[in-house]
Design a protein around this motif. Structure first.
Motif: not given
Length: 336
Positions: A106-111
């Protein structure tokens, strides 16, 4: 020979021990990647990751909030997956029912997280500010911008209560957490421009400019209770403007008062305000709320009538009349 056999057995034993240790460590590490709590109904926690925050600091913060089992394993996982520089800043909704890999994804995908706000038709700037304040938006900053911000598609005004009144389109918005007051305003004004874009030709063909049309639409929105009556209320407004008759609209008095009243008194109609259409002989200087697209259409396409008056009846409806005498008769009938 005996020594060689002993060494060989010892070597095999050591290898076995190392394999078991590695397996145990792998197993333990895998367990540390699992959710802190397997209860999938855990309440989300809002987590803010500021720009340029190190993964060490992020790991510690997530651990302190009870979202991951190990900040060390969090860092190792990021490095092994070559994601150490992939975490994006923003606000995130996370919970302890998520595994460390799920959180990292979630943090890497910027959700990033957002909140929903519904600006109802006819809402005033101050009411919108109250809604936003519940989500952490600074009410005073928002009102300051709404009061002074100039819009590129409108002439500058210094005689209105809020420059942005009428141009914060009523709709349901999903706004990212952390959005500034200026960001929120930009979202709503852009939605206004998008919605009224197809009315541009009609506005150009009208005897009134965009600002006046939005002002008239806000009067319709403020006066009507039933949407089907919008074109009729519009006709009354235009008929009065055409003959130079005061509009005398209660909605403009409400906008002039410091606080909304459930019922206006006769003394309220005397309030000294450029918006009070009981005292001025034209349109108020600007919109009194943020009208719907339906009210905008009615402002551009009023019903063709010779009505000059209306009075509220039951169920939010109005009785429309042509003369003051007819108007008085309707009022007497309602009072009996």
């Amino acid at each position: 020979m005996i020594v060689a056999k002993v060494l060989k057995r010892t070597g095999i034993l050591l290898l076995l021990v190392l394999v078991l240790i590695n397996f145990a460590l792998f197993n333990y590490g895998r367990q540390l990647l699992e959710p802190v709590d397997y209860n999938l109904t855990q309440t989300d926690k809002l987590v803010e990751i500021e720009p340029n925050t190190s993964i060490n600091r992020i790991g510690k913060m997530l651990y302190q909030k009870g979202l991951i089992r190990s900040p060390f394993i969090f860092r190792i996982y990021l490095r092994v997956k070559d994601l150490s520089t992939g975490v994006q800043a923003g606000h995130y909704k996370l919970n302890s029912g998520m595994s460390t890999p799920e959180i990292i994804d979630k943090l890497v995908r910027g959700e990033t997280a957002d909140y929903t706000i519904t600006v109802f038709e006819g809402a005033r700037v101050e009411q919108i500010a109250d809604l936003l304040a519940r989500e952490g938006v600074d009410r005073d900053k928002f009102l300051g911008l709404a009061r002074h911000k100039k819009l590129d598609f409108l002439p500058e005004r210094d005689d209105v209560k809020y420059n942005l009144e009428g141009f914060l389109y009523p709709n349901t918005y999903r706004i990212p957490y952390g959005s500034s007051e200026r960001d929120v305003i930009r979202i709503m004004v852009n939605e206004f421009k998008r919605q009224v874009n197809f009315l541009e030709e009609q506005i150009e063909d009208s005897d009134y400019d965009l600002y006046e049309i939005v002002t008239i639409a806000s009067l319709i929105e403020g006066e009507r209770k039933v949407a089907s009556e919008e074109p009729l209320i519009a006709s009354v407004i235009y008929n009065r403007l055409e003959i130079g008759m005061r509009l005398q609209l209660d909605a403009t008095v409400q906008y002039s008062l410091p606080e909304h009243k459930s019922r206006l008194l006769y003394r309220d109609l005397e309030v000294d305000s450029p918006y009070n259409t009981y005292k001025i002989s034209d349109l108020p200087p600007g919109p009194i709320n943020n009208p719907s697209l339906s009210a905008m259409r009615s402002a551009l396409n009023p019903a063709e009538t010779d009505y000059l008056y209306y009075v509220a009846t039951t169920g939010g409806y109005h009785e429309f009349t042509r003369t003051y005498q007819e108007h008085l008769e309707v009022q007497r009938g309602l009072n009996n």
